[in-house]
Design a protein around this motif. Structure first.
Motif, PDB file in Angstrom:
ATOM      1  N   HIS A   1     -10.370 -15.161  13.950  1.00 35.55           N
ATOM      2  CA  HIS A   1      -9.654 -15.299  15.219  1.00 35.55           C
ATOM      3  C   HIS A   1     -10.391 -16.302  16.118  1.00 35.55           C
ATOM      4  CE1 HIS A   1      -7.118 -11.715  14.756  1.00 35.55           C
ATOM      5  NE2 HIS A   1      -8.169 -11.130  14.205  1.00 35.55           N
TER       6      HIS A   1
ATOM      7  N   GLU B   1     -13.967 -12.939   9.146  1.00 34.37           N
ATOM      8  CA  GLU B   1     -14.493 -12.885  10.520  1.00 34.37           C
ATOM      9  C   GLU B   1     -16.013 -13.078  10.567  1.00 34.37           C
ATOM     10  OE1 GLU B   1     -12.545 -12.707  13.043  1.00 34.37           O
ATOM     11  OE2 GLU B   1     -10.686 -11.856  12.269  1.00 34.37           O
TER      12      GLU B   1
ATOM     13  N   LEU C   1       3.589   0.456   2.929  1.00 34.63           N
ATOM     14  CA  LEU C   1       3.410  -0.681   3.834  1.00 34.63           C
ATOM     15  C   LEU C   1       3.239  -1.975   3.027  1.00 34.63           C
ATOM     16  CD1 LEU C   1       1.257  -0.714   6.978  1.00 34.63           C
ATOM     17  CD2 LEU C   1       0.893  -2.526   5.319  1.00 34.63           C
TER      18      LEU C   1
ATOM     19  N   ALA D   1      -2.425 -12.693  13.706  1.00 35.48           N
ATOM     20  CA  ALA D   1      -2.749 -11.525  14.518  1.00 35.48           C
ATOM     21  C   ALA D   1      -3.412 -10.435  13.676  1.00 35.48           C
ATOM     22  CB  ALA D   1      -1.473 -10.985  15.152  1.00 35.48           C
ATOM     23  N   SER D   2      -4.061  -9.522  14.331  1.00 33.46           N
ATOM     24  CA  SER D   2      -4.645  -8.365  13.656  1.00 33.46           C
ATOM     25  C   SER D   2      -3.535  -7.638  12.885  1.00 33.46           C
ATOM     26  CB  SER D   2      -5.242  -7.446  14.726  1.00 33.46           C
ATOM     27  OG  SER D   2      -5.772  -6.318  14.115  1.00 33.46           O
ATOM     28  N   GLY D   3      -3.816  -7.341  11.616  1.00 32.24           N
ATOM     29  CA  GLY D   3      -2.826  -6.649  10.783  1.00 32.24           C
ATOM     30  C   GLY D   3      -1.874  -7.579  10.050  1.00 32.24           C
ATOM     31  N   SER D   4      -2.068  -8.896  10.206  1.00 30.20           N
ATOM     32  CA  SER D   4      -1.135  -9.845   9.570  1.00 30.20           C
ATOM     33  C   SER D   4      -1.397 -10.005   8.068  1.00 30.20           C
ATOM     34  CB  SER D   4      -1.189 -11.203  10.277  1.00 30.20           C
ATOM     35  OG  SER D   4      -2.500 -11.722  10.257  1.00 30.20           O
ATOM     36  N   GLY D   5      -2.545  -9.501   7.570  1.00 29.12           N
ATOM     37  CA  GLY D   5      -2.779  -9.530   6.121  1.00 29.12           C
ATOM     38  C   GLY D   5      -3.920 -10.425   5.673  1.00 29.12           C
ATOM     39  N   LYS D   6      -4.725 -10.935   6.595  1.00 27.94           N
ATOM     40  CA  LYS D   6      -5.803 -11.876   6.236  1.00 27.94           C
ATOM     41  C   LYS D   6      -6.836 -11.236   5.301  1.00 27.94           C
ATOM     42  CE  LYS D   6      -6.956 -12.456  10.587  1.00 27.94           C
ATOM     43  NZ  LYS D   6      -6.006 -11.496  11.199  1.00 27.94           N
ATOM     44  N   SER D   7      -7.354 -10.089   5.701  1.00 30.32           N
ATOM     45  CA  SER D   7      -8.384  -9.436   4.867  1.00 30.32           C
ATOM     46  C   SER D   7      -7.802  -9.042   3.510  1.00 30.32           C
ATOM     47  CB  SER D   7      -8.929  -8.190   5.557  1.00 30.32           C
ATOM     48  OG  SER D   7      -9.566  -8.534   6.767  1.00 30.32           O
ATOM     49  N   THR D   8      -6.576  -8.587   3.524  1.00 28.64           N
ATOM     50  CA  THR D   8      -5.918  -8.188   2.264  1.00 28.64           C
ATOM     51  C   THR D   8      -5.828  -9.389   1.322  1.00 28.64           C
ATOM     52  OG1 THR D   8      -4.626  -6.586   3.516  1.00 28.64           O
ATOM     53  CG2 THR D   8      -3.830  -7.126   1.318  1.00 28.64           C
TER      54      THR D   8
ATOM     55  N   ALA E   1       1.758  -5.257   2.955  1.00 32.17           N
ATOM     56  CA  ALA E   1       0.743  -6.004   3.709  1.00 32.17           C
ATOM     57  C   ALA E   1       0.863  -7.509   3.461  1.00 32.17           C
ATOM     58  CB  ALA E   1      -0.652  -5.515   3.334  1.00 32.17           C
TER      59      ALA E   1
ATOM     60  N   GLN F   1     -15.856  -8.412   6.611  1.00 30.99           N
ATOM     61  CA  GLN F   1     -15.638  -8.139   8.027  1.00 30.99           C
ATOM     62  C   GLN F   1     -16.564  -6.996   8.477  1.00 30.99           C
ATOM     63  OE1 GLN F   1     -11.469  -7.435   8.800  1.00 30.99           O
ATOM     64  NE2 GLN F   1     -11.733  -7.870  10.981  1.00 30.99           N
TER      65      GLN F   1
ATOM     66  N   PHE G   1       0.845  -1.195   0.000  1.00 33.08           N
ATOM     67  CA  PHE G   1       0.000   0.000   0.000  1.00 33.08           C
ATOM     68  C   PHE G   1       0.886   1.254   0.000  1.00 33.08           C
ATOM     69  CE2 PHE G   1      -2.911  -3.120   2.048  1.00 33.08           C
ATOM     70  CZ  PHE G   1      -3.962  -3.027   1.146  1.00 33.08           C
ATOM     71  N   ASN G   2       0.388   2.312  -0.585  1.00 28.42           N
ATOM     72  CA  ASN G   2       1.068   3.623  -0.595  1.00 28.42           C
ATOM     73  C   ASN G   2       2.505   3.527  -1.120  1.00 28.42           C
ATOM     74  OD1 ASN G   2      -1.287   4.627   0.747  1.00 28.42           O
ATOM     75  ND2 ASN G   2      -0.441   3.843   2.665  1.00 28.42           N
TER      76      ASN G   2
HETATM   77  N1  ATP Z   1      -6.198   0.287   1.995  1.00 30.02           N
HETATM   78  C1  ATP Z   1      -5.137   0.224   2.805  1.00 30.02           C
HETATM   79  N2  ATP Z   1      -4.226   1.210   2.817  1.00 30.02           N
HETATM   80  C2  ATP Z   1      -3.147   1.158   3.620  1.00 30.02           C
HETATM   81  N3  ATP Z   1      -2.864   0.130   4.452  1.00 30.02           N
HETATM   82  C3  ATP Z   1      -3.737  -0.877   4.482  1.00 30.02           C
HETATM   83  C4  ATP Z   1      -4.916  -0.895   3.666  1.00 30.02           C
HETATM   84  N4  ATP Z   1      -5.593  -2.040   3.922  1.00 30.02           N
HETATM   85  C5  ATP Z   1      -4.878  -2.706   4.847  1.00 30.02           C
HETATM   86  N5  ATP Z   1      -3.753  -2.012   5.187  1.00 30.02           N
HETATM   87  C6  ATP Z   1      -2.723  -2.445   6.144  1.00 30.02           C
HETATM   88  O1  ATP Z   1      -2.284  -3.741   5.753  1.00 30.02           O
HETATM   89  C7  ATP Z   1      -2.027  -4.551   6.898  1.00 30.02           C
HETATM   90  C8  ATP Z   1      -2.845  -5.828   6.809  1.00 30.02           C
HETATM   91  O2  ATP Z   1      -4.211  -5.491   7.009  1.00 30.02           O
HETATM   92  P1  ATP Z   1      -5.379  -6.552   6.998  1.00 30.02           P
HETATM   93  O3  ATP Z   1      -6.637  -5.801   7.061  1.00 30.02           O
HETATM   94  O4  ATP Z   1      -5.171  -7.461   5.837  1.00 30.02           O
HETATM   95  O5  ATP Z   1      -5.099  -7.349   8.360  1.00 30.02           O
HETATM   96  P2  ATP Z   1      -5.945  -8.523   9.043  1.00 30.02           P
HETATM   97  O6  ATP Z   1      -5.031  -9.674   9.242  1.00 30.02           O
HETATM   98  O7  ATP Z   1      -7.189  -8.736   8.276  1.00 30.02           O
HETATM   99  O8  ATP Z   1      -6.281  -7.898  10.462  1.00 30.02           O
HETATM  100  P3  ATP Z   1      -7.602  -8.054  11.403  1.00 30.02           P
HETATM  101  O9  ATP Z   1      -7.448  -9.362  12.098  1.00 30.02           O
HETATM  102  O10 ATP Z   1      -7.494  -6.887  12.341  1.00 30.02           O
HETATM  103  O11 ATP Z   1      -8.804  -7.975  10.532  1.00 30.02           O
HETATM  104  C9  ATP Z   1      -2.358  -3.693   8.103  1.00 30.02           C
HETATM  105  O12 ATP Z   1      -1.149  -3.146   8.585  1.00 30.02           O
HETATM  106  C10 ATP Z   1      -3.263  -2.613   7.546  1.00 30.02           C
HETATM  107  O13 ATP Z   1      -3.149  -1.420   8.283  1.00 30.02           O
END
Ligand code: ATP
Ligand code: MG
Length: 227
Positions: free
Chosen positions: A200, A168, A19, A40-47, A21, A91, A11-12
């Motif tokens: 989770h 989730e 970052l 963990a939260s932020g590990s990249g699952k949703s991405t 992801a 989510q 991203f960015n």
């Molecule tokens: N559109 C975006 N722009 C910038 N950073 C992003 C964007 N989407 C996600 N991120 C970053 O990418 C990383 C992974 O995010 P993601 O949402 O995939 O985590 P996650 O594992 O689903 O977390 P959670 O369990 O909290 O849902 C995080 O650091 C998040 O801040």
């Protein structure tokens, strides 16, 4: 059937807040597999889920589904691909608050000019399964979190998708409804639907019908366990 080939998502790019992801993810899922993504939260699952659903594109690598390189397709093709193949439970539900439960469920099918009568029956079945049949005509903004989630699940199932992606899905469900959801997943799996769930919720970690648990950490796959 689903192949993530060396994908990275950044991203960015070239900005101070750049970052990574997801980093060099290489995964393969077979048709009919039930896969749990944890980490963990932020590990990249949703991405990762949004890349597989063709809601966004990787910066590096590609996503291939049924031999189609979906991450290389233009957006009009990916939206058609999604409508025909993917049910996504987000989510953050992504429901339209000012429409009723019924209208939210039917919405993804409007462009296909559906057979209303068949659809009514199917929606009634889904609403009943999730114990929200009395909420059919209630505006979504007036539903509780758990009710909204069940509307979102119904919407994902309405087109009998080959691939179900759930982010989730049980986050706002109580213990009983979570178990009901798991029963639904089990029956969908028997229909050879491929199911990917980011969660989770420990309820999912030792189900005997889960095929794979993929663990992410800081955007990398650190473990794939088979059951
Ligand atoms: N559109 C975006 N722009 C910038 N950073 C992003 C964007 N989407 C996600 N991120 C970053 O990418 C990383 C992974 O995010 P993601 O949402 O995939 O985590 P996650 O594992 O689903 O977390 P959670 O369990 O909290 O849902 C995080 O650091 C998040 O801040
Ligand atoms: Mg997430």
């Amino acid at each position: 059937m689903i192949r993530c080939k060396n994908i990275s998502k950044i991203f960015n790019v070239n900005k101070p807040n750049e970052l990574t992801a997801l980093k060099e993810i290489d995964l393969k899922f077979k048709e009919g597999e039930l896969v749990i993504l944890k980490g963990a939260s932020g590990s990249g699952k949703s991405t990762l889920l949004s890349l597989i659903a063709a809601l966004s594109k990787p910066n590096v690598g590609e996503v291939i589904i049924d031999e189609k390189r979906i991450s290389k397709m233009p957006d009009n093709f990916t939206s058609l691909f999604r409508r025909e193949n993917v049910g996504f439970i987000f989510q953050k539900y992504n429901l339209i608050p000012t429409l009723s439960a019924y209208d939210n469920i039917i919405l993804p099918l409007i462009p296909t000019n559906p057979n209303e009568k068949q659809l009514h029956k199917r929606i009634d079945e889904l609403l009943k399964t999730f114990c929200i049949e009395d909420k059919k005509d209630v505006l979504v903004k007036n539903l509780s979190g758990g009710e909204q989630q069940r509307v979102a699940i119904s919407r994902a199932l309405i087109n009998n998708p080959k691939i179900i992606i759930a982010d989730e899905p049980t986050a706002n469900l109580d213990a009983k409804l979570s178990l009901d959801f798991i029963e639904i997943i089990k029956s969908l799996k028997n229909d050879a639907t491929t199911i990917l769930i980011a969660t989770h919720d420990p309820l999912f970690f030792d189900l005997d019908f889960v095929d794979k648990i993929v663990e992410l950490k800081n955007g990398e796959v650190i473990d794939v366990s088979h059951s």
